[in-house]
Write a protein that holds these residues in place. Structure first.
Motif, PDB file in Angstrom:
ATOM      1  N   MET A   1      -0.326  15.814  10.103  1.00 53.93           N
ATOM      2  CA  MET A   1      -1.162  14.633   9.893  1.00 53.93           C
ATOM      3  C   MET A   1      -1.584  14.522   8.430  1.00 53.93           C
ATOM      4  SD  MET A   1      -3.220  14.496  13.547  1.00 53.93           S
ATOM      5  CE  MET A   1      -4.681  13.947  12.810  1.00 53.93           C
ATOM      6  N   GLN A   2      -1.940  15.636   7.814  1.00 57.28           N
ATOM      7  CA  GLN A   2      -2.360  15.626   6.411  1.00 57.28           C
ATOM      8  C   GLN A   2      -1.224  15.173   5.500  1.00 57.28           C
ATOM      9  OE1 GLN A   2      -3.462  19.499   4.960  1.00 57.28           O
ATOM     10  NE2 GLN A   2      -3.699  18.798   2.868  1.00 57.28           N
ATOM     11  N   LYS A   3      -0.036  15.738   5.704  1.00 56.53           N
ATOM     12  CA  LYS A   3       1.109  15.391   4.851  1.00 56.53           C
ATOM     13  C   LYS A   3       1.565  13.942   5.080  1.00 56.53           C
ATOM     14  CE  LYS A   3       1.350  19.330   2.787  1.00 56.53           C
ATOM     15  NZ  LYS A   3       0.977  19.449   1.374  1.00 56.53           N
ATOM     16  N   THR A   4       1.441  13.466   6.316  1.00 54.67           N
ATOM     17  CA  THR A   4       1.792  12.081   6.615  1.00 54.67           C
ATOM     18  C   THR A   4       0.819  11.140   5.910  1.00 54.67           C
ATOM     19  OG1 THR A   4       2.751  12.710   8.735  1.00 54.67           O
ATOM     20  CG2 THR A   4       2.128  10.393   8.465  1.00 54.67           C
ATOM     21  N   LYS A   5      -0.457  11.492   5.920  1.00 53.22           N
ATOM     22  CA  LYS A   5      -1.468  10.670   5.243  1.00 53.22           C
ATOM     23  C   LYS A   5      -1.205  10.635   3.738  1.00 53.22           C
ATOM     24  CE  LYS A   5      -5.043   8.090   5.720  1.00 53.22           C
ATOM     25  NZ  LYS A   5      -4.758   6.711   6.090  1.00 53.22           N
ATOM     26  N   GLU A   6      -0.731  11.757   3.179  1.00 55.59           N
ATOM     27  CA  GLU A   6      -0.395  11.785   1.751  1.00 55.59           C
ATOM     28  C   GLU A   6       0.812  10.889   1.459  1.00 55.59           C
ATOM     29  OE1 GLU A   6       0.190  15.874   0.587  1.00 55.59           O
ATOM     30  OE2 GLU A   6      -1.853  16.419   1.171  1.00 55.59           O
TER      31      GLU A   6
ATOM     32  N   ALA B   1      -1.719   3.720   5.412  1.00 59.67           N
ATOM     33  CA  ALA B   1      -1.524   3.578   6.860  1.00 59.67           C
ATOM     34  C   ALA B   1      -2.562   4.393   7.624  1.00 59.67           C
ATOM     35  CB  ALA B   1      -0.122   4.028   7.243  1.00 59.67           C
ATOM     36  N   ASP B   2      -2.902   3.904   8.800  1.00 61.74           N
ATOM     37  CA  ASP B   2      -3.770   4.644   9.719  1.00 61.74           C
ATOM     38  C   ASP B   2      -2.895   5.319  10.764  1.00 61.74           C
ATOM     39  OD1 ASP B   2      -6.239   3.847   8.576  1.00 61.74           O
ATOM     40  OD2 ASP B   2      -6.121   1.935   9.655  1.00 61.74           O
ATOM     41  N   ILE B   3      -3.210   6.563  11.072  1.00 63.73           N
ATOM     42  CA  ILE B   3      -2.517   7.265  12.156  1.00 63.73           C
ATOM     43  C   ILE B   3      -3.213   6.862  13.450  1.00 63.73           C
ATOM     44  CG2 ILE B   3      -1.953   9.514  13.153  1.00 63.73           C
ATOM     45  CD1 ILE B   3      -2.022  10.608  10.221  1.00 63.73           C
ATOM     46  N   ILE B   4      -2.453   6.210  14.339  1.00 66.05           N
ATOM     47  CA  ILE B   4      -3.074   5.700  15.559  1.00 66.05           C
ATOM     48  C   ILE B   4      -2.651   6.467  16.813  1.00 66.05           C
ATOM     49  CG2 ILE B   4      -3.511   3.407  14.645  1.00 66.05           C
ATOM     50  CD1 ILE B   4      -1.013   2.409  16.076  1.00 66.05           C
TER      51      ILE B   4
ATOM     52  N   LEU C   1       1.963   5.073  13.198  1.00 64.37           N
ATOM     53  CA  LEU C   1       1.143   4.579  12.112  1.00 64.37           C
ATOM     54  C   LEU C   1       1.032   3.061  12.145  1.00 64.37           C
ATOM     55  CD1 LEU C   1       2.523   7.348  11.147  1.00 64.37           C
ATOM     56  CD2 LEU C   1       1.843   6.625   8.891  1.00 64.37           C
ATOM     57  N   LYS C   2      -0.050   2.580  11.565  1.00 64.53           N
ATOM     58  CA  LYS C   2      -0.243   1.139  11.416  1.00 64.53           C
ATOM     59  C   LYS C   2      -0.630   0.874   9.972  1.00 64.53           C
ATOM     60  CE  LYS C   2      -2.410  -2.917  13.348  1.00 64.53           C
ATOM     61  NZ  LYS C   2      -3.190  -3.475  14.441  1.00 64.53           N
ATOM     62  N   GLU C   3       0.159   0.000   9.338  1.00 63.47           N
ATOM     63  CA  GLU C   3      -0.103  -0.395   7.957  1.00 63.47           C
ATOM     64  C   GLU C   3      -0.017  -1.911   7.891  1.00 63.47           C
ATOM     65  OE1 GLU C   3       1.263   0.934   3.494  1.00 63.47           O
ATOM     66  OE2 GLU C   3       2.621   1.319   5.152  1.00 63.47           O
ATOM     67  N   ASP C   4      -1.133  -2.539   7.545  1.00 63.63           N
ATOM     68  CA  ASP C   4      -1.248  -3.993   7.614  1.00 63.63           C
ATOM     69  C   ASP C   4      -0.945  -4.428   9.053  1.00 63.63           C
ATOM     70  OD1 ASP C   4      -1.931  -4.199   4.887  1.00 63.63           O
ATOM     71  OD2 ASP C   4       0.175  -4.078   4.329  1.00 63.63           O
TER      72      ASP C   4
END
Length: 91
Positions: free
Chosen positions: A24-29, A34-37, A59-62
């Protein structure tokens, strides 16, 4: 009426929990906007020297939603991370 004793109940932490936090941390980087949903532990492939933990994050981005498979390869003996790879998947 049957009483339930929750005070002594310990929730067991799954062995992949720390790897999931890292995924989750590396994906957020990698996807900072994006939000992890959603989050799923797909499984572990264990080899002689190394293993790979696989996670699927949604993930959700826009207005766009998409999935990302995250593979974390690590040494079995030391748990030293060798490689983290990402693969986008569409719904």
């Amino acid at each position: 009426m049957k009483e339930m004793a929750y005070a002594n109940t310990k929730l067991e932490v799954p062995p992949y929990a720390n790897w999931g936090k890292m995924a989750m941390q590396k994906t957020k980087e990698k996807y900072p906007n994006a939000d992890i949903i959603d989050y799923l532990h797909v499984g572990r492939k264990k080899g002689e020297q190394t293993s790979v933990e696989t996670f699927r994050l949604w993930l959700k981005e826009d207005q766009k939603e998409f999935g990302v498979n995250v593979d974390i390869e690590f040494e079995n003996e030391t748990e030293r991370v060798i490689k983290i790879s990402f693969k986008e998947i569409q719904g």
